[in-house]
Design a protein around this motif. Structure first.
Motif, PDB file in Angstrom:
ATOM      1  N   ARG A  62       0.843  -1.196   0.000  1.00 52.83           N
ATOM      2  CA  ARG A  62       0.000   0.000   0.000  1.00 52.83           C
ATOM      3  C   ARG A  62       0.873   1.238   0.000  1.00 52.83           C
ATOM      4  NH1 ARG A  62      -1.914   4.002   3.574  1.00 52.83           N
ATOM      5  NH2 ARG A  62      -0.979   3.029   5.414  1.00 52.83           N
ATOM      6  N   ARG A  63       0.515   2.167  -0.875  1.00 50.66           N
ATOM      7  CA  ARG A  63       1.143   3.486  -0.871  1.00 50.66           C
ATOM      8  C   ARG A  63       0.025   4.508  -0.864  1.00 50.66           C
ATOM      9  NH1 ARG A  63       5.798   2.717  -5.602  1.00 50.66           N
ATOM     10  NH2 ARG A  63       6.679   0.743  -4.774  1.00 50.66           N
ATOM     11  N   GLN A  66      -3.677   3.808  -2.449  1.00 48.10           N
ATOM     12  CA  GLN A  66      -3.691   2.837  -3.532  1.00 48.10           C
ATOM     13  C   GLN A  66      -2.891   1.588  -3.176  1.00 48.10           C
ATOM     14  OE1 GLN A  66      -2.396   5.593  -6.843  1.00 48.10           O
ATOM     15  NE2 GLN A  66      -4.093   4.563  -7.886  1.00 48.10           N
ATOM     16  N   PHE A  68      -0.267  -1.252  -4.593  1.00 49.42           N
ATOM     17  CA  PHE A  68       0.807  -1.275  -5.588  1.00 49.42           C
ATOM     18  C   PHE A  68       1.370  -2.687  -5.700  1.00 49.42           C
ATOM     19  CE2 PHE A  68       0.602   3.218  -5.506  1.00 49.42           C
ATOM     20  CZ  PHE A  68       1.340   3.712  -6.582  1.00 49.42           C
ATOM     21  N   GLY A  71       5.799  -1.873  -8.231  1.00 51.44           N
ATOM     22  CA  GLY A  71       6.013  -0.460  -8.507  1.00 51.44           C
ATOM     23  C   GLY A  71       4.908   0.226  -9.271  1.00 51.44           C
ATOM     24  N   GLU A  72       3.828  -0.495  -9.608  1.00 49.08           N
ATOM     25  CA  GLU A  72       2.715   0.078 -10.364  1.00 49.08           C
ATOM     26  C   GLU A  72       1.421  -0.077  -9.566  1.00 49.08           C
ATOM     27  OE1 GLU A  72       2.779   1.614 -13.289  1.00 49.08           O
ATOM     28  OE2 GLU A  72       4.923   1.318 -13.669  1.00 49.08           O
ATOM     29  N   PRO A  73       0.468   0.860  -9.723  1.00 45.67           N
ATOM     30  CA  PRO A  73      -0.831   0.683  -9.065  1.00 45.67           C
ATOM     31  C   PRO A  73      -1.461  -0.647  -9.438  1.00 45.67           C
ATOM     32  CG  PRO A  73      -0.630   2.901  -9.939  1.00 45.67           C
ATOM     33  CD  PRO A  73       0.555   2.139 -10.464  1.00 45.67           C
ATOM     34  N   PHE A  74      -2.071  -1.297  -8.459  1.00 45.04           N
ATOM     35  CA  PHE A  74      -2.642  -2.634  -8.634  1.00 45.04           C
ATOM     36  C   PHE A  74      -4.155  -2.536  -8.509  1.00 45.04           C
ATOM     37  CE2 PHE A  74      -3.559  -6.892  -6.482  1.00 45.04           C
ATOM     38  CZ  PHE A  74      -3.559  -7.602  -7.674  1.00 45.04           C
ATOM     39  N   ARG A 437      -3.326  -0.946 -15.935  1.00 42.80           N
ATOM     40  CA  ARG A 437      -1.927  -1.257 -15.605  1.00 42.80           C
ATOM     41  C   ARG A 437      -1.069  -1.395 -16.857  1.00 42.80           C
ATOM     42  NH1 ARG A 437      -0.031  -5.501 -11.754  1.00 42.80           N
ATOM     43  NH2 ARG A 437       1.483  -3.867 -11.304  1.00 42.80           N
TER      44      ARG A 437
END
Length: 456
Positions: A62-63, A66, A68, A71-74, A437
């Motif tokens: 979690r970042r 969102q 992740f 390194g990319e939104p999930f 994605r």
């Protein structure tokens, strides 16, 4: 990692998974006699162990608001099949688990929510406080391996507020029978020191369980996306919410003291409580406007050790006393989901997952088209949030099952092959979330591959 190394890694994962699948299908396999290829640069002539292959996958993180992955939104699309562990115990029913994962993969689904508890019931995992059935633990091991084989991650719930599969009632009964219980009330689960100790023993045993197929402890297995403290926790004897809040804080901290790699959620239904502003209390349905049963959505989700918030949605049940029309149920559903996603964006700074939603086929005047309309409305709200980088992370259908599982059906069950329009709708949601994605990550690639296979 270089592209060539990645291909080799997937080869290793494939071999290790096949070994595990042999067990899932035929029983014990002696891993000492299975030859695995080496990873590039590993320096090991005989190749890595199954454990090394199993832990190579990345964890979901979690970042902010969102999720992740790599390194990319999930943006997962998910479903509920609570019975996976139970059905993986006996050889005659294990194919149901495989068939469910296979059907889910064909729809591009990437996360399943299921029970990792069964206390004192048939095929119990925990047969008495601190005593576990290894046979059932091996079934859960198999579920993890089978999920990984189909590119699915799991949200595993750790207890039940309801009596099904034991629930908090069983813990209270155990304490009462052993003469250490403070009260026969089910809510003593949340405040009785003996029962809290029982639960902590279970938590530690589960989180540090070493999978007999991979050799990986559950706390180190990225197949698990998150732990959920309890399915729909309620403490009706303390409407202030203080008792449940203290329990969440204590158990969340305890889980994180053992496992900081996995995400953690509470498992709440989303009812706003005493600390919520009047505008939010007005969103609560029916009797929950004045009686939230001890839960307090924003307060519960703000706990630092909680990584994301969950809500459930059942307009048939919640609005029953109002004799709501189909349109009224739809409007409530949209307002409910949108309000909580707004909380994730503005109040919590955390993702919000609708981890259960459904429409009952037993509702007066039900038509299958009503279900399609409701699902699409929920999916559209989630997709809109995801597309703008908001807190709306996912929505999970309750519940999906393969053919021949009528004894596990409830008012909301769906067999995808028997409902083509709904199956297409679920798959469409998987596809458009995966496209956000742009194919980054294995989950998105699998979902896009399912999309390319057609709309059937």
């Amino acid at each position: 990692m270089a592209f060539g190394g990645g291909l080799a890694l997937y080869h290793v994962l494939g071999v290790a998974t096949c070994v595990a699948l042999l067990y899932f299908t035929f029983g014990e396999v002696d891993l000492r006699h299975i030859s695995l290829p080496s990873l590039p640069g590993s320096g090991a002539a005989s190749g890595p162990s199954p454990r090394a292959a199993a832990v190579a996958a990345p964890f979901v993180e979690r970042r902010g608001s969102q999720l992740f992955l790599e390194g990319e939104p999930f943006y997962p699309n998910g479903w509920n099949s609570y019975w996976l562990m139970d059905q993986a115990v006996e050889a005659r029913s294990r194919d149901r688990v495989s068939r469910m994962f296979r059907a889910a993969a064909e729809m591009g689904l990437t996360v399943c929510r299921s029970w990792a508890f069964n206390d004192g019931a048939y095929n119990a995992l925990q047969v008495s406080p601190g005593h576990f059935d290894e046979r059932v633990f091996k079934a859960l091991d198999r579920v993890l391996v089978e999920a990984g084989r189909h590119g699915v991650r799991l949200i595993l719930s750790l207890a039940n507020n309801l009596e099904a599969y034991g629930g908090k009632t069983q813990y209270v009964r155990w304490a009462w029978e052993e003469g250490v219980g403070l009260s026969a009330s089910n809510d003593s689960f949340f405040f009785d020191p003996a029962i809290r100790d029982y639960f902590k023993v279970y938590l530690k045993t589960l989180l540090t369980r070493k999978n007999h197929l991979t050799g990986v402890e559950y706390r180190d297995d990225p197949t698990i996306l998150a732990w959920e403290l309890m399915n729909e926790p309620r403490c009706t004897t303390d409407p202030s919410g203080d008792t449940l809040q203290r329990w969440i804080e204590e158990m969340a901290a305890y889980v994180k003291s053992i496992d900081r790699k996995h995400l953690l959620t509470v498992g709440t239904e989303g009812f706003y409580g005493p600390t919520s502003p009047p505008s939010k209390l007005a969103v609560n349905p029916g009797i929950w406007k004045d009686n939230n049963y001890g839960s307090d959505f924003i307060r519960n989700a703000k706990i630092p050790d909680i990584d994301f918030a969950s809500i459930h949605l059942y307009p048939d049940t919640w609005l029953l006393q109002q004799r709501a029309t189909v349109d009224e149920k739809l409007e409530f559903a949209k307002r409910w989901v949108a309000s909580h996603i707004e909380d994730g964006d503005t109040e919590l700074g955390k993702p919000v997952l609708t981890t259960e939603f459904g429409l009952s086929h037993r509702a007066q005047g039900f038509d299958p088209a009503h279900r399609d309309v409701l699902y699409r409305a929920i999916y559209d709200i989630v997709y809109g949030s995801a597309a703008r980088g908001g807190a709306g992370a996912a929505a999970f259908v309750w519940q999906l099952a393969p053919e021949g599982m009528e004894e596990f059906h409830d008012d909301f069950s769906v067999v995808p092959s028997e409902h083509p329009s709904l199956r297409r709708l679920i798959k469409e949601q998987s596809c458009r979330l995966a496209k956000l994605r742009r194919g980054a990550g294995e989950e998105a690639k699998r979902a896009l591959s399912a999309c390319a296979a057609g709309s059937s």
